[in-house]
Scaffold this motif. Sequence first.
Motif, PDB file in Angstrom:
ATOM      1  N   TYR A   1      48.155 -33.338  50.425  1.00 28.63           N
ATOM      2  CA  TYR A   1      47.127 -33.478  49.395  1.00 28.63           C
ATOM      3  C   TYR A   1      45.747 -33.781  49.976  1.00 28.63           C
ATOM      4  O   TYR A   1      44.788 -33.968  49.229  1.00 28.63           O
ATOM      5  CB  TYR A   1      47.517 -34.583  48.400  1.00 28.63           C
ATOM      6  CG  TYR A   1      48.727 -34.223  47.576  1.00 28.63           C
ATOM      7  CD1 TYR A   1      48.596 -33.513  46.388  1.00 28.63           C
ATOM      8  CD2 TYR A   1      50.010 -34.557  48.006  1.00 28.63           C
ATOM      9  CE1 TYR A   1      49.709 -33.164  45.633  1.00 28.63           C
ATOM     10  CE2 TYR A   1      51.134 -34.224  47.263  1.00 28.63           C
ATOM     11  CZ  TYR A   1      50.971 -33.515  46.081  1.00 28.63           C
ATOM     12  OH  TYR A   1      52.079 -33.161  45.351  1.00 28.63           O
ATOM     13  N   GLU A   2      45.635 -33.798  51.309  1.00 34.27           N
ATOM     14  CA  GLU A   2      44.363 -34.166  51.933  1.00 34.27           C
ATOM     15  C   GLU A   2      43.210 -33.291  51.435  1.00 34.27           C
ATOM     16  O   GLU A   2      42.103 -33.772  51.201  1.00 34.27           O
ATOM     17  CB  GLU A   2      44.459 -34.049  53.465  1.00 34.27           C
ATOM     18  CG  GLU A   2      45.556 -34.894  54.090  1.00 34.27           C
ATOM     19  CD  GLU A   2      46.831 -34.098  54.313  1.00 34.27           C
ATOM     20  OE1 GLU A   2      47.534 -34.378  55.302  1.00 34.27           O
ATOM     21  OE2 GLU A   2      47.119 -33.179  53.497  1.00 34.27           O
ATOM     22  N   ASP A   3      43.474 -31.988  51.299  1.00 31.77           N
ATOM     23  CA  ASP A   3      42.429 -31.036  50.917  1.00 31.77           C
ATOM     24  C   ASP A   3      42.699 -30.389  49.564  1.00 31.77           C
ATOM     25  O   ASP A   3      42.321 -29.247  49.320  1.00 31.77           O
ATOM     26  CB  ASP A   3      42.307 -29.947  52.001  1.00 31.77           C
ATOM     27  CG  ASP A   3      41.928 -30.530  53.348  1.00 31.77           C
ATOM     28  OD1 ASP A   3      41.066 -31.419  53.383  1.00 31.77           O
ATOM     29  OD2 ASP A   3      42.506 -30.097  54.363  1.00 31.77           O
TER      30      ASP A   3
ATOM     31  N   GLN B   1      35.819 -35.503  36.682  1.00 30.85           N
ATOM     32  CA  GLN B   1      36.470 -34.197  36.745  1.00 30.85           C
ATOM     33  C   GLN B   1      36.287 -33.586  38.134  1.00 30.85           C
ATOM     34  O   GLN B   1      35.511 -32.645  38.315  1.00 30.85           O
ATOM     35  CB  GLN B   1      35.892 -33.267  35.671  1.00 30.85           C
ATOM     36  CG  GLN B   1      36.215 -33.715  34.250  1.00 30.85           C
ATOM     37  CD  GLN B   1      35.458 -32.928  33.210  1.00 30.85           C
ATOM     38  OE1 GLN B   1      34.226 -32.977  33.139  1.00 30.85           O
ATOM     39  NE2 GLN B   1      36.168 -32.190  32.376  1.00 30.85           N
ATOM     40  N   PRO B   2      36.990 -34.096  39.140  1.00 29.60           N
ATOM     41  CA  PRO B   2      36.841 -33.557  40.496  1.00 29.60           C
ATOM     42  C   PRO B   2      37.330 -32.118  40.599  1.00 29.60           C
ATOM     43  O   PRO B   2      38.359 -31.750  40.015  1.00 29.60           O
ATOM     44  CB  PRO B   2      37.712 -34.501  41.334  1.00 29.60           C
ATOM     45  CG  PRO B   2      38.708 -35.058  40.374  1.00 29.60           C
ATOM     46  CD  PRO B   2      37.979 -35.189  39.073  1.00 29.60           C
ATOM     47  N   ASP B   3      36.587 -31.306  41.343  1.00 31.65           N
ATOM     48  CA  ASP B   3      36.928 -29.898  41.511  1.00 31.65           C
ATOM     49  C   ASP B   3      38.127 -29.722  42.443  1.00 31.65           C
ATOM     50  O   ASP B   3      38.152 -30.279  43.550  1.00 31.65           O
ATOM     51  CB  ASP B   3      35.745 -29.138  42.107  1.00 31.65           C
ATOM     52  CG  ASP B   3      34.782 -28.659  41.043  1.00 31.65           C
ATOM     53  OD1 ASP B   3      34.564 -29.401  40.066  1.00 31.65           O
ATOM     54  OD2 ASP B   3      34.242 -27.547  41.193  1.00 31.65           O
ATOM     55  N   LEU B   4      39.087 -28.926  41.995  1.00 33.89           N
ATOM     56  CA  LEU B   4      40.198 -28.544  42.855  1.00 33.89           C
ATOM     57  C   LEU B   4      39.710 -27.564  43.918  1.00 33.89           C
ATOM     58  O   LEU B   4      38.744 -26.823  43.712  1.00 33.89           O
ATOM     59  CB  LEU B   4      41.312 -27.922  42.026  1.00 33.89           C
ATOM     60  CG  LEU B   4      42.096 -28.919  41.158  1.00 33.89           C
ATOM     61  CD1 LEU B   4      42.745 -28.223  39.977  1.00 33.89           C
ATOM     62  CD2 LEU B   4      43.137 -29.649  42.000  1.00 33.89           C
ATOM     63  N   ASN B   5      40.396 -27.551  45.063  1.00 35.61           N
ATOM     64  CA  ASN B   5      39.995 -26.728  46.199  1.00 35.61           C
ATOM     65  C   ASN B   5      40.827 -25.453  46.231  1.00 35.61           C
ATOM     66  O   ASN B   5      41.947 -25.436  46.739  1.00 35.61           O
ATOM     67  CB  ASN B   5      40.178 -27.519  47.492  1.00 35.61           C
ATOM     68  CG  ASN B   5      39.837 -26.704  48.718  1.00 35.61           C
ATOM     69  OD1 ASN B   5      39.186 -25.655  48.628  1.00 35.61           O
ATOM     70  ND2 ASN B   5      40.285 -27.159  49.880  1.00 35.61           N
ATOM     71  N   TYR B   6      40.272 -24.375  45.728  1.00 42.64           N
ATOM     72  CA  TYR B   6      41.014 -23.118  45.657  1.00 42.64           C
ATOM     73  C   TYR B   6      41.080 -22.382  46.986  1.00 42.64           C
ATOM     74  O   TYR B   6      41.694 -21.307  47.069  1.00 42.64           O
ATOM     75  CB  TYR B   6      40.451 -22.228  44.558  1.00 42.64           C
ATOM     76  CG  TYR B   6      41.062 -22.575  43.226  1.00 42.64           C
ATOM     77  CD1 TYR B   6      42.168 -21.902  42.754  1.00 42.64           C
ATOM     78  CD2 TYR B   6      40.582 -23.653  42.482  1.00 42.64           C
ATOM     79  CE1 TYR B   6      42.774 -22.252  41.563  1.00 42.64           C
ATOM     80  CE2 TYR B   6      41.181 -24.017  41.293  1.00 42.64           C
ATOM     81  CZ  TYR B   6      42.275 -23.314  40.836  1.00 42.64           C
ATOM     82  OH  TYR B   6      42.891 -23.687  39.669  1.00 42.64           O
TER      83      TYR B   6
END
Length: 380
Positions: free
Chosen positions: A138-140, A186-191
């Motif tokens: 889950y680091e990134d 609302q943190p952005d997910l890293n796609y």
Amino acid sequence: MAFYCWVALLTVVSLVSAQKDWWETASFYQIYPRSFQDSNGDGIGDLNGITSRLQYLKSLGVTGFWLSPIYPSPMADFGYDISNFTDIHPSFGTMIDFKQLVEEAKKLQLRVILDFVPNHSSDEHEWFKKSVKREAGYEDFYVWQDAKPGTDRDPPNNWVAAWYGSAWQWNDERQQFYLHQFHKKQPDLNYRNPAVVQAMKNVLRFWLDQGVDGFRVDAVPWLFETIGFPDEPVSGHSNDPLSQNYLNHIYTLDQPETVDMVYQCNNRQGSHMPFNFQLIMRLDNNSKASDFKTVIDSWLDIIPSGHTPNWVLGNHDKRRVSSRMGGDHMVDIMAMIELTLPGITVTYQGEEIGMNDVDISWTDTQDPAACQLTEETYQE
């Protein structure tokens, strides 16, 4: 057509066919669950309330309904800050209630569409909590960056959120900034992380297994950001460096990878349509007949052969049709225009009975975008 205009997509389950599929002639009805129908007297609309009104929806002639978010959420953005993508917020009911809703809808041949919010989660989601702690895998999961070189706590660049203020929020525990294109909760997910992509595809699969017919996909243009996180150029449209209009968003919107991600969902789930907001954005009570023709033609002219146009008169983000277009008499006129045009229609709850806006004072507002402004700029 610039991808920026495709703020939302509709993804539906369909079969390849030479004939028109169900969604290509559908009339959708958008339900904002909190304010639609309260079944237990707590002042909040719920799933059982919606189920009790399915016969009403059927009587309107709609063929499907879209539910704004019903997932667990701290409600910093009224449900668009999701803390669990595969459950129901207790205020709305339970998974049992949801399954009953789907079952009753299918008896009436009404399609069920859910809001899917892929760009971000709540900061109270387990994924974010694990990412803060840098737990393995889950680091990134989210977009993290160090402070600007040479500073202790300056944001990595000049990016601003869609509403107001820096798009970066410092996290004391991780000692880094995280990106939030909307509210700081609302943190952005890293796609760019394949694990995130797979996790969100699993969310879609979960709800399809519950009998859902498709999804309205929120905030599509914000899914990716340019690698390297360069400063965005000043637009010249605002003097306020914390306003979204201050920058030209060439690194945070409409990235090429976004189109590929849409196609990935398309291959897995079926057909897509970009929501057409032209009737909402470009027409008001000052519009002439020629303006209507221009707006309608501007969409029809770009629809490729064999594809289906769609029309949206109102939604949860915009003023109601009667208030926007200049009175109750315009509601039926606008509905006649929308419903006689070729293709798909989307009607926001209450527009069929001509509901009007009401004034909400600065003191009373709970809208997250408005709350980040000042009393002087609130009405804007």
